[in-house]
Design a protein around this motif. Structure first.
Motif, PDB file in Angstrom:
ATOM      1  N   LEU A   1      40.313   0.405   9.570  1.00  9.55           N
ATOM      2  CA  LEU A   1      39.510   1.494   9.010  1.00  9.55           C
ATOM      3  C   LEU A   1      40.298   2.178   7.897  1.00  9.55           C
ATOM      4  O   LEU A   1      41.454   2.579   8.074  1.00  9.55           O
ATOM      5  N   ASN A   2      39.637   2.307   6.750  1.00  6.90           N
ATOM      6  CA  ASN A   2      40.261   2.981   5.608  1.00  6.90           C
ATOM      7  C   ASN A   2      39.865   4.454   5.591  1.00  6.90           C
ATOM      8  O   ASN A   2      39.109   4.928   6.447  1.00  6.90           O
ATOM      9  N   ALA A   3      40.339   5.199   4.593  1.00  5.16           N
ATOM     10  CA  ALA A   3      40.078   6.631   4.513  1.00  5.16           C
ATOM     11  C   ALA A   3      38.583   6.879   4.299  1.00  5.16           C
ATOM     12  O   ALA A   3      37.905   6.164   3.566  1.00  5.16           O
ATOM     13  N   GLY A   4      38.068   7.896   4.995  1.00  2.00           N
ATOM     14  CA  GLY A   4      36.666   8.275   4.863  1.00  2.00           C
ATOM     15  C   GLY A   4      35.948   8.223   6.202  1.00  2.00           C
ATOM     16  O   GLY A   4      36.560   8.220   7.282  1.00  2.00           O
ATOM     17  N   LEU A   5      34.625   8.195   6.147  1.00  2.00           N
ATOM     18  CA  LEU A   5      33.778   8.167   7.335  1.00  2.00           C
ATOM     19  C   LEU A   5      33.526   6.720   7.732  1.00  2.00           C
ATOM     20  O   LEU A   5      33.064   5.911   6.929  1.00  2.00           O
TER      21      LEU A   5
END
Length: 319
Positions: free
Chosen positions: A44-48
C-alpha cells in the motif's frame, strides 16, 4: 424487543469495525505490506487504500524517508597492532518495502554487523597514522561494500561517516607530545626566518641610506668646490679688472696683520717674506708724500740716525 436491539447494536459495531479495517490511510513517504491469509498480496502506497476486512491484514508499516542510525564505538585493530575505537553513522533509505520486510529479519541489525566486519577488514590493512588521515577513503570503501550488500534487501546506503576515531590513551599522549614538538619547531623556524628577514631589510636600508648620503655629500662637495672656484674666479677677474699696483697690495698686507695675530692661543706667528716687499712699497709711498712736504727734514733725520732708512725697512722686528 431487547434481544433485537442487542443484535442490531452488535451488527452496527461489526459494520463499524469492518469499515475501519477496510479503509486504510497511509501517510506520505510511507508504505504498508498487505498479507492475505499470511501471504504477501501487495504494498500500500501513500493515500487512501481499500482492503478486505478480516481477510487482508497489515503486516508492516515502513518509513521510506532517509534514516540516520549511529552505531556504538567498535574496537578495531590496525595494521601496527593498535586498538582504536571507531564510531560510525549510517545514512540509509528503504527503496523496496517488500524486500526490506521479507529478505532480512532486521535490516538495522544486519547493517550494523556488516558495518563492523567491513570496518575491521579495511582498518586492518592500515596503520594508525593512515587511519587517522584517511577518513574519506575509509568512508568510500565502507559505503561501496554496504551498498552492494544491502541492495538485495531493498535498502540504499547513501552515506557512511566515521564520527570519531579514538586511539589508546598512551598513543594520544605520545601524539600530543609529537604535535607540540612540531609546533615548537615550526614556531622557532618562523621566528628565525622573521629575524633573518628583518636583519636583511635593515642592512639593505642602511646600505641605501649610506649610498644616498655619500651621493649627497659628493654632490654637495662638488657644488661647494664649484662655488669656491666661481668665487675665486670672480675675485681674480675683479682684481685683474681693477689693475692693482704695489701700493694697494702693501696696504692690504698691513690690514691682514691684525687678523693673523688674533686669538689668545697665538703665542708665535710668522711674518711671510712678502710682508717686507709690502712694507718697502708702503714706506716708499709714504717717503714720496714726505718729500712733497719738506725734503730737508727727511734727509736730516735719516742722516742723524746713523743707519740708512732703506736698511731699517728691510729688517722688521718679529714679536
Amino acid at each position: 424487543m431487547e434481544p433485537v436491539i442487542i443484535v442490531l447494536i452488535i451488527l452496527v459495531v461489526l459494520v463499524f469495525i469492518a469499515l475501519i479495517k477496510t479503509i486504510q490511510v497511509i501517510p506520505q513517504a510511507s508504505a504498508a505490506i498487505v498479507e492475505r491469509f499470511g501471504r504477501y498480496t501487495r504494498t500500500l502506497n501513500a493515500g487512501l487504500n481499500i482492503v478486505v476486512p478480516f481477510i487482508d491484514t497489515i503486516r508492516n508499516r515502513i518509513d521510506l524517508r532517509e534514516q540516520v542510525v549511529p552505531f556504538p564505538p567498535q574496537p578495531v585493530i590496525t595494521q601496527d597492532n593498535l586498538v582504536v575505537n571507531i564510531d560510525t553513522v549510517i545514512y540509509y533509505q528503504v527503496t523496496d518495502a517488500r524486500a526490506a520486510t521479507y529478505e532480512v529479519a532486521s535490516y538495522i541489525q544486519a547493517i550494523e554487523q556488516l558495518t563492523v566486519t567491513t570496518l575491521r577488514n579495511i582498518i586492518g590493512g592500515m596503520d594508525l597514522e593512515r587511519t587517522l588521515t584517511s577518513r574519506e577513503e575509509i568512508n568510500a570503501a565502507l559505503r561501496g561494500v554496504l551498498d552492494e550488500a544491502t541492495g538485495k534487501w531493498g535498502i540504499r546506503v547513501n552515506r557512511v561517516e566515521l564520527k570519531a576515531i579514538e586511539p589508546p590513551t598512551s598513543i594520544q599522549d605520545s601524539m600530543e607530545k609529537q604535535m607540540r614538538a612540531d609546533r615548537d619547531k615550526r614556531a622557532a623556524i618562523l621566528q628565525a626566518e622573521g629575524v633573518r628577514q628583518s636583519e636583511i631589510l635593515r642592512a639593505e636600508g642602511e646600505k641605501q641610506s649610506q649610498i644616498l648620503r655619500a651621493e649627497g655629500e659628493a654632490k654637495a662637495a662638488a657644488l661647494r668646490a664649484e662655488g669656491e672656484a666661481q668665487a675665486v674666479r670672480t675675485v681674480f677677474e675683479a682684481i685683474h679688472a681693477g689693475d692693482p699696483d704695489q701700493k694697494l697690495l702693501s696696504y692690504q698686507y698691513l690690514q691682514m696683520l691684525p687678523k693673523i695675530a688674533e686669538g689668545d692661543a697665538n703665542k708665535l706667528w710668522i711674518v711671510p717674506s712678502e710682508i717686507g716687499d709690502a712694507l718697502k712699497g708702503l714706506s716708499g709711498a709714504m717717503g714720496n708724500f714726505g718729500g712733497l712736504g719738506g725734503g730737508s727734514g727727511g734727509n736730516s733725520g735719516a742722516s742723524g740716525s746713523g743707519v740708512p732708512a732703506q736698511e731699517r725697512r728691510e729688517k722688521p722686528s718679529i714679536d
